[in-house]
Scaffold this active site. Structure first.
Site, PDB file in Angstrom:
ATOM      1  N   HIS A 197     -14.578  -2.156  -0.926  1.00  0.00           N
ATOM      2  CA  HIS A 197     -15.036  -3.193   0.174  1.00  0.00           C
ATOM      3  C   HIS A 197     -15.701  -2.726   1.152  1.00  0.00           C
ATOM      4  O   HIS A 197     -15.621  -3.438   2.206  1.00  0.00           O
ATOM      5  CB  HIS A 197     -13.574  -3.760   0.583  1.00  0.00           C
ATOM      6  CG  HIS A 197     -12.915  -4.562  -0.497  1.00  0.00           C
ATOM      7  ND1 HIS A 197     -11.608  -4.978  -0.478  1.00  0.00           N
ATOM      8  CD2 HIS A 197     -13.190  -5.017  -1.984  1.00  0.00           C
ATOM      9  CE1 HIS A 197     -11.071  -5.675  -1.468  1.00  0.00           C
ATOM     10  NE2 HIS A 197     -12.159  -5.323  -2.404  1.00  0.00           N
ATOM     11  N   THR A 251      -0.936  -1.719  -1.679  1.00  0.00           N
ATOM     12  CA  THR A 251      -1.763  -2.775  -1.636  1.00  0.00           C
ATOM     13  C   THR A 251      -1.028  -4.051  -2.324  1.00  0.00           C
ATOM     14  O   THR A 251      -0.090  -3.961  -3.066  1.00  0.00           O
ATOM     15  CB  THR A 251      -3.030  -2.776  -2.598  1.00  0.00           C
ATOM     16  OG1 THR A 251      -3.721  -3.953  -2.946  1.00  0.00           O
ATOM     17  CG2 THR A 251      -2.593  -2.346  -4.088  1.00  0.00           C
TER      18      THR A 251
END
Ligand code: BJW
Ligand code: ZN
Length: 249
Positions: A122, A192
């Site tokens: 990201h 996550t």
């Protein structure tokens, strides 16, 4: 063999290890997660700042949010979870294996812990990108002297070089992730929530290619039913224990 013995044998036997990390691995460095326990940012905040439309509508506010987070990340240091992954990579290097981290985090803490093979899915909060000419530059100064920052080349508005929702992940990062999922013996997800795509699907890809899979998270996630082993607790405690098992006698 029971559950624990099988996991230990797998950890010791795996020479090619893929690791997907999320905001939870940095929680014990004092950086808030988006979702889950200790989650600080709600979906509304994320959408207001981390979408192309949200950023375009209010770049100044979006930059205040990213500047705040850059400041927190600069003050923070890697925690025992980051350091354990770096040690595991070093150990596998010596065994002619590899460990590759696919991180969704933009904080740079894996690199600061000494991890060498890190793919930033990201992007990074330490790089800026011009919205006009596309020029990228590294910028570690905090606070930024001018906010929002301007491109030294063309004067255009700069944005953080991160992946907003509705944007594609960098092609090279996706290629790396596909290769890791294809070639690893073991794929580990750490901290996550497993809800943001395409990152969340890499563990399923690895499992489809025959890899064993392990989840390390404070709480169960939508990925938990799909992994071989799910360990629930803080990654700063669990990862050092796992790595001691791997490299121990
Ligand atoms: C601990 C702990 C401790 C706490 N120890 N654990 C398929 C289906 C549905 C939707 C989509 C789909 N494909 C694509 C989409 C759309 C979208 C998406 O996934 N939406 C979902 C929310 C439904 N995906 C995208 O838009 C992606 N792009 C894309 O697919 O492009 C193609 C496309 C083009 C055009 C239109 C549509 C698609 C891009 C996704 C980019 C995500 N960006 C962000 C911001 C990055 C920059 C920044 O940091 O500001 O990335 S959003 C935010 O979420 C950030 C994170 O990296 C990401 C994931 O969050 P993460 O890391 O999992 O953190 P948390 O907070 O969610 O979870 C923390 C966990 O840690 C919790 O579980 C805790 O329990 C745990 N924890 N302390 C261990 N001590
Ligand atoms: Zn420019």
């Amino acid at each position: 063999m029971d559950f624990a013995q099988e996991l230990i044998a797998c950890l010791k036997g795996s020479r090619r290890v893929g690791v997907l990390t999320g905001a939870g691995i940095s929680a014990e460095s004092g950086l808030p997660t988006f979702r889950g326990a200790n989650g600080l940012w709600d979906e509304k905040t994320i959408r207001a700042f981390a979408t192309p439309g949200g950023f375009a509508k209010d770049p100044k506010d979006a930059w205040e949010w990213y500047e705040h987070r850059r400041g927190e990340a600069a003050k923070a240091g890697p925690n025992p979870g980051h350091l354990a992954l770096a040690r595991w990579e070093e150990w596998l290097d010596r065994q002619s294996g590899w460990l590759e981290i696919l991180t969704q985090n933009i904080d740079g803490l894996h690199q600061r812990a000494g991890s060498k093979r890190v793919t930033e899915l990201h992007g990074s909060g330490w790089f800026l990108r011009c919205t006009r000419c596309g020029r990228r530059r590294e910028e570690r100064t905090h606070p930024l002297p001018v906010r929002p920052p301007r491109c030294p080349e063309c004067g255009g508005l700069e944005r953080p070089n991160v992946v907003f929702f509705q944007e594609n992940l960098p092609e090279e990062a996706l290629d790396n992730a596909a290769r890791v999922a294809r070639e690893c013996d073991l794929f580990v997800t750490v901290g996550t929530s497993g809800v943001v795509q395409p990152a969340a699907s890499f563990v399923l890809g690895a499992s489809g290619n025959g890899a064993a899979t392990l989840e390390v998270n404070l709480d169960p996630t939508p990925l938990s039913p799909h992994v071989t082993w799910a360990l629930h607790g803080p990654s700063g405690k669990i990862l050092p224990e796992l790595v001691a098992l791997v490299s121990g006698p």
